[in-house]
Design a protein around this motif. Structure first.
Motif, PDB file in Angstrom:
ATOM      1  N   ILE A  36       0.604  -1.223   0.037  1.00  0.00           N
ATOM      2  CA  ILE A  36      -0.048  -0.015   0.057  1.00  0.00           C
ATOM      3  C   ILE A  36       0.946   1.368  -0.003  1.00  0.00           C
ATOM      4  O   ILE A  36       0.424   2.332  -0.385  1.00  0.00           O
ATOM      5  CB  ILE A  36      -1.117   0.136   1.109  1.00  0.00           C
ATOM      6  CG1 ILE A  36      -0.394  -0.187   2.506  1.00  0.00           C
ATOM      7  CG2 ILE A  36      -2.154  -0.887   1.079  1.00  0.00           C
ATOM      8  CD1 ILE A  36      -1.330   0.233   3.526  1.00  0.00           C
ATOM      9  N   ASN A  37       2.234   1.213   0.305  1.00  0.00           N
ATOM     10  CA  ASN A  37       2.982   2.299   0.560  1.00  0.00           C
ATOM     11  C   ASN A  37       3.774   2.274  -1.005  1.00  0.00           C
ATOM     12  O   ASN A  37       4.600   3.413  -1.022  1.00  0.00           O
ATOM     13  CB  ASN A  37       3.929   2.390   1.513  1.00  0.00           C
ATOM     14  CG  ASN A  37       3.239   2.988   2.715  1.00  0.00           C
ATOM     15  OD1 ASN A  37       2.864   4.136   2.634  1.00  0.00           O
ATOM     16  ND2 ASN A  37       2.989   2.014   3.717  1.00  0.00           N
ATOM     17  N   ARG A  38       3.484   1.457  -1.703  1.00  0.00           N
ATOM     18  CA  ARG A  38       4.279   1.270  -3.048  1.00  0.00           C
ATOM     19  C   ARG A  38       5.840   1.311  -2.851  1.00  0.00           C
ATOM     20  O   ARG A  38       6.391   2.036  -3.243  1.00  0.00           O
ATOM     21  CB  ARG A  38       3.991   2.339  -3.972  1.00  0.00           C
ATOM     22  CG  ARG A  38       2.492   2.161  -4.819  1.00  0.00           C
ATOM     23  CD  ARG A  38       2.001   3.322  -5.223  1.00  0.00           C
ATOM     24  NE  ARG A  38       1.586   4.146  -4.458  1.00  0.00           N
ATOM     25  CZ  ARG A  38       0.994   5.324  -4.888  1.00  0.00           C
ATOM     26  NH1 ARG A  38       0.720   5.532  -6.097  1.00  0.00           N
ATOM     27  NH2 ARG A  38       0.308   6.199  -3.811  1.00  0.00           N
TER      28      ARG A  38
ATOM     29  N   MET B  54      -6.670  -6.986   5.598  1.00  0.00           N
ATOM     30  CA  MET B  54      -5.678  -7.042   4.413  1.00  0.00           C
ATOM     31  C   MET B  54      -4.499  -7.925   5.246  1.00  0.00           C
ATOM     32  O   MET B  54      -3.875  -9.034   4.510  1.00  0.00           O
ATOM     33  CB  MET B  54      -5.154  -5.965   3.923  1.00  0.00           C
ATOM     34  CG  MET B  54      -4.542  -6.019   2.625  1.00  0.00           C
ATOM     35  SD  MET B  54      -3.955  -4.583   1.714  1.00  0.00           S
ATOM     36  CE  MET B  54      -2.491  -4.791   0.934  1.00  0.00           C
TER      37      MET B  54
ATOM     38  N   THR C  42     -10.836  -7.084   0.664  1.00  0.00           N
ATOM     39  CA  THR C  42     -11.087  -6.318   1.833  1.00  0.00           C
ATOM     40  C   THR C  42     -11.128  -4.807   1.702  1.00  0.00           C
ATOM     41  O   THR C  42     -10.655  -4.449   0.828  1.00  0.00           O
ATOM     42  CB  THR C  42     -10.176  -6.681   2.929  1.00  0.00           C
ATOM     43  OG1 THR C  42     -10.348  -6.175   4.223  1.00  0.00           O
ATOM     44  CG2 THR C  42      -8.780  -6.419   2.342  1.00  0.00           C
ATOM     45  N   ASN C  43     -11.670  -4.192   2.740  1.00  0.00           N
ATOM     46  CA  ASN C  43     -11.485  -2.777   2.747  1.00  0.00           C
ATOM     47  C   ASN C  43     -11.171  -2.326   4.186  1.00  0.00           C
ATOM     48  O   ASN C  43     -11.205  -1.275   4.776  1.00  0.00           O
ATOM     49  CB  ASN C  43     -12.943  -2.063   2.580  1.00  0.00           C
ATOM     50  CG  ASN C  43     -14.067  -2.585   3.730  1.00  0.00           C
ATOM     51  OD1 ASN C  43     -13.766  -3.158   4.509  1.00  0.00           O
ATOM     52  ND2 ASN C  43     -15.200  -2.206   3.369  1.00  0.00           N
ATOM     53  N   SER C  44     -10.293  -3.075   4.759  1.00  0.00           N
ATOM     54  CA  SER C  44      -9.390  -2.476   5.663  1.00  0.00           C
ATOM     55  C   SER C  44      -8.148  -2.999   5.933  1.00  0.00           C
ATOM     56  O   SER C  44      -7.543  -4.149   5.592  1.00  0.00           O
ATOM     57  CB  SER C  44     -10.166  -2.736   7.087  1.00  0.00           C
ATOM     58  OG  SER C  44      -9.712  -3.823   7.960  1.00  0.00           O
TER      59      SER C  44
ATOM     60  N   LYS D 151     -15.943   1.468   0.461  1.00  0.00           N
ATOM     61  CA  LYS D 151     -14.512   1.442   0.358  1.00  0.00           C
ATOM     62  C   LYS D 151     -14.256   3.142  -0.306  1.00  0.00           C
ATOM     63  O   LYS D 151     -15.091   3.363  -1.129  1.00  0.00           O
ATOM     64  CB  LYS D 151     -14.168   0.645  -0.746  1.00  0.00           C
ATOM     65  CG  LYS D 151     -12.461   0.276  -0.529  1.00  0.00           C
ATOM     66  CD  LYS D 151     -12.394  -1.256  -1.440  1.00  0.00           C
ATOM     67  CE  LYS D 151     -10.893  -1.463  -1.333  1.00  0.00           C
ATOM     68  NZ  LYS D 151     -10.633  -2.935  -1.975  1.00  0.00           N
TER      69      LYS D 151
ATOM     70  N   ASN E  90      -3.476   5.676  -5.907  1.00  0.00           N
ATOM     71  CA  ASN E  90      -3.327   4.299  -5.071  1.00  0.00           C
ATOM     72  C   ASN E  90      -5.019   3.753  -5.173  1.00  0.00           C
ATOM     73  O   ASN E  90      -5.582   3.808  -4.157  1.00  0.00           O
ATOM     74  CB  ASN E  90      -3.024   4.302  -3.542  1.00  0.00           C
ATOM     75  CG  ASN E  90      -2.384   3.310  -3.264  1.00  0.00           C
ATOM     76  OD1 ASN E  90      -2.291   2.057  -3.758  1.00  0.00           O
ATOM     77  ND2 ASN E  90      -1.631   3.443  -2.046  1.00  0.00           N
TER      78      ASN E  90
ATOM     79  N   GLU F  91      -5.800  -7.204  -1.036  1.00  0.00           N
ATOM     80  CA  GLU F  91      -6.122  -6.262  -1.223  1.00  0.00           C
ATOM     81  C   GLU F  91      -7.558  -6.162  -1.702  1.00  0.00           C
ATOM     82  O   GLU F  91      -8.370  -5.444  -1.572  1.00  0.00           O
ATOM     83  CB  GLU F  91      -5.129  -5.315  -1.823  1.00  0.00           C
ATOM     84  CG  GLU F  91      -5.393  -4.029  -1.986  1.00  0.00           C
ATOM     85  CD  GLU F  91      -4.414  -3.315  -2.768  1.00  0.00           C
ATOM     86  OE1 GLU F  91      -3.837  -3.611  -3.627  1.00  0.00           O
ATOM     87  OE2 GLU F  91      -3.788  -2.300  -2.157  1.00  0.00           O
ATOM     88  N   LYS F  92      -7.830  -7.011  -2.730  1.00  0.00           N
ATOM     89  CA  LYS F  92      -9.049  -7.259  -3.541  1.00  0.00           C
ATOM     90  C   LYS F  92     -10.219  -7.501  -2.750  1.00  0.00           C
ATOM     91  O   LYS F  92     -11.270  -7.423  -3.180  1.00  0.00           O
ATOM     92  CB  LYS F  92      -8.757  -8.071  -4.861  1.00  0.00           C
ATOM     93  CG  LYS F  92      -7.524  -7.747  -5.600  1.00  0.00           C
ATOM     94  CD  LYS F  92      -7.840  -6.676  -6.590  1.00  0.00           C
ATOM     95  CE  LYS F  92      -6.884  -6.212  -7.647  1.00  0.00           C
ATOM     96  NZ  LYS F  92      -5.844  -5.380  -7.095  1.00  0.00           N
TER      97      LYS F  92
ATOM     98  N   PHE G 278      -6.798   1.301  -2.466  1.00  0.00           N
ATOM     99  CA  PHE G 278      -6.238   1.253  -1.283  1.00  0.00           C
ATOM    100  C   PHE G 278      -7.431   0.712  -0.101  1.00  0.00           C
ATOM    101  O   PHE G 278      -8.606   1.247  -0.455  1.00  0.00           O
ATOM    102  CB  PHE G 278      -6.117   2.751  -0.663  1.00  0.00           C
ATOM    103  CG  PHE G 278      -5.256   2.961   0.593  1.00  0.00           C
ATOM    104  CD1 PHE G 278      -4.004   3.204   0.295  1.00  0.00           C
ATOM    105  CD2 PHE G 278      -5.854   2.540   1.868  1.00  0.00           C
ATOM    106  CE1 PHE G 278      -3.055   3.280   1.692  1.00  0.00           C
ATOM    107  CE2 PHE G 278      -4.979   2.865   2.862  1.00  0.00           C
ATOM    108  CZ  PHE G 278      -3.795   2.981   3.071  1.00  0.00           C
ATOM    109  N   PRO G 279      -7.160  -0.245   0.662  1.00  0.00           N
ATOM    110  CA  PRO G 279      -8.154  -0.708   1.567  1.00  0.00           C
ATOM    111  C   PRO G 279      -8.647  -0.101   2.766  1.00  0.00           C
ATOM    112  O   PRO G 279      -7.816  -0.251   3.776  1.00  0.00           O
ATOM    113  CB  PRO G 279      -7.450  -2.170   1.800  1.00  0.00           C
ATOM    114  CG  PRO G 279      -5.987  -1.855   2.080  1.00  0.00           C
ATOM    115  CD  PRO G 279      -5.587  -0.728   0.997  1.00  0.00           C
ATOM    116  N   ILE G 280      -9.320   0.891   2.510  1.00  0.00           N
ATOM    117  CA  ILE G 280      -9.838   1.468   3.874  1.00  0.00           C
ATOM    118  C   ILE G 280     -11.205   1.911   3.499  1.00  0.00           C
ATOM    119  O   ILE G 280     -11.840   2.311   2.468  1.00  0.00           O
ATOM    120  CB  ILE G 280      -8.950   2.846   3.832  1.00  0.00           C
ATOM    121  CG1 ILE G 280      -9.286   3.463   5.018  1.00  0.00           C
ATOM    122  CG2 ILE G 280      -9.082   3.796   2.416  1.00  0.00           C
ATOM    123  CD1 ILE G 280      -8.095   4.647   5.675  1.00  0.00           C
TER     124      ILE G 280
END
Lengths: 267, 253
Positions: free
Chosen positions: A33-35, A218, A212-214, B134, B85, A209-210, B88-90
């Motif tokens: 996520i931070n590339r 993840m 989930t949304n946290s 999301k 990004n 990553e695909k 981004f999973p948030i």
């Protein structure tokens, strides 16, 4: 198959897989996520210089690699934090310099007889108890780092400028993250080798990553995926007499392609 | 009385290229300040200097009479909508909770109060019910609303926004500015925009920045007075060319 896991070395390998997987899940998520994938690659390959130096001076290769990786981590964190231009080129130089230094130092070491292949491709089937202790130490460090600074890490990864204005010490946190990456990379090298370390750090988080949304889930999902890849890879490698590290990565890569094609097909 | 933002003779340059010259500005948080001007005119640079993300070459910037970085917990910043990004999973709720970072305990998770504030602010910007979405599943306009909710969750006295409507359609833009106008009753609003209409319809002060700064006052009482006197008025031409316009407006006579 139960017989297989009755062997001591197999139990060690299994235990190591779990430790490595959780480290991969947590650090890999932050890297993705931070590339920072290229940064992790630079540290992984550059750390070969540490192995060469350790052989030459007669200290434990993994210790040499760890110290050298931490040193490279500091250098890379400094360079990237300065936001200088051509960061990727500079990391490329460090990447190549480390590898060259490692080769030259082993050349200079009289009568070297260490199996360098195990550092390039990993040796999860021959992890010793000392290795397990080292892995456990990094495991605890990485988990503590991620749990204690979860809010701050999430804010920095999502929007560093905003986090800075909210009083988060971005510089310190970023250096911490790169150093944790360096430690994580070294541990994963023990399992799958420095050539394949990037795969285990990026494939599980990419798939997770695909789903989930946290960030927390993840990390959890990538850890579980990574355990799955390691166990299946280990079983396949012993049945067909293949390299363990490469088998693990093959399982991961196949899962990646399936997930990739599935998501393309769905849209 | 002390001004909330006080900028005196500020100069700035990027790698030797002068970007801002001799900027002087006073701002109080009852105002809705729009910073307008051409691309590359230094709008965003000026905004970043106000909040301490950039340091001036010469001159001083005072936020509530202090160094901006020392009072950054008193302000909030809404960046341009550029999320590169994509995955981004948030969740929306977690984004708004970030606004509570400096108020909550360092190692502990966010408290119940933090959650309550986050829900309240989402409601305030009209994004109730989106908590578990999301962030990247939202449209550009919805995302900006979430970022404004995050800014409100900071308990800020002034909210700074950098081109918040760059990726939003016209109807969405009007909604957004209406929202900001409403919020301006309790917090200061400083907005960078390339849109002259914004300045005319919503702002009470307009700063035209193109290396140098030209400040227009468009507060209600004064705009009435301006309308009475054809020589003292504000018109779009003034805003674009950054100087007092002296032509006669027939519609005002």
């Amino acid at each position: 198959m139960i017989d297989l896991f009755a062997f001591d070395f197999m139990q060690n390998a299994l235990f190591a897989s779990v430790l490595v997987s959780v480290i991969c899940g947590v650090i890999g998520t932050l890297i993705v996520i931070n590339r920072m994938v290229f940064i992790a690659g630079g540290i992984a390959h550059g750390s070969y210089g540490g192995i060469g130096l350790a052989l030459y001076f007669g200290i434990a290769p993994m210790l040499g690699a760890s110290l050298f990786a931490l040193f490279l981590g500091l250098v890379i964190a400094y360079i990237t934090h300065q936001n200088s231009t051509r960061i990727d080129s500079l990391i490329g130089v460090i990447w190549a310099f480390g590898m060259a230094l490692g080769i030259v130092m082993t050349d200079l070491t009289p009568g070297y007889n260490v199996d360098l292949m195990s550092y390039l491709f990993g040796a999860i089937l021959s992890v010793s108890n000392e290795d397990i202790y080292g892995m456990s130490g990094v495991f605890v460090l990485v988990l503590a780092f991620a749990l204690l600074f979860y809010k701050q890490l999430l804010a920095m990864s999502f929007d560093a400028q905003f986090a800075k204005l909210r009083g988060v010490n971005i510089t310190l946190l970023y250096f911490g993250l790169v150093l944790m990456t360096a430690l994580g990379v070294i541990i994963v090298i023990r399992a799958v080798g420095l050539i394949l370390v990037i795969a285990l750090l990026t494939i599980p988080p990419y798939i997770a990553e695909k789903m989930t949304n946290s960030m927390g889930s993840m990390m959890l999902i990538s850890s579980l995926l990574s355990v799955l890849f390691c166990v299946i890879g280990l079983i396949i490698s012993s049945f067909f007499n293949l390299s363990a590290g490469a088998s693990i990565i093959m399982i991961g890569s196949i899962s990646f392609f399936i997930q990739f094609l599935y998501s393309k097909w769905r849209t | 009385m002390q001004n909330d933002i006080e900028i005196n003779n500020l100069f700035f340059s990027y790698d030797g290229t002068s970007v801002l010259e001799d900027i002087t500005l006073q701002y109080n948080s009852k105002d809705f300040l729009a910073i307008i001007g051409p691309n590359g005119g230094g709008k965003s640079t000026l905004l970043k200097m106000m909040i301490g993300l950039l340091k001036p070459l010469h001159g001083e910037v005072l936020l509530f009479g202090k160094n901006p970085l020392h009072v950054s917990h008193e302000i909030a910043y809404v960046p341009q909508d550029t999320i590169a990004n994509k995955d981004f999973p948030i969740k929306v709720l977690d984004v708004v909770l970030m606004g509570r970072l400096s108020k909550s305990k360092f190692f502990a998770p966010y408290s119940k109060e933090d959650y309550a504030i986050a829900y309240e602010m989402l409601d305030k910007v009209g994004m109730k019910g989106f908590e578990n979405q999301k962030i990247n599943a939202l449209s550009g306009g919805q995302r900006q609303r979430v970022f404004i909710a995050r800014a409100l969750a900071c308990d800020a006295k002034i909210i700074f926004l950098d081109e918040p409507t760059a990726s939003i359609d016209t109807a969405g833009q009007m909604n957004m500015f209406q929202l900001l106008k409403t919020l301006n009753k309790t917090v200061g609003i400083v907005i960078v925009s390339h849109d002259v209409n914004v300045a005319l319809n919503y702002a009470t002060k307009v700063a035209h920045v193109n290396k140098t700064l030209y400040l227009h006052d468009v507060s209600k009482e004064e705009s009435f007075a301006l309308a009475q006197n054809p020589k003292e008025h504000i018109c779009p031409i003034e805003l674009i060319c950054a100087r007092r316009c002296n032509h006669l407006h027939k519609e005002l006579l």
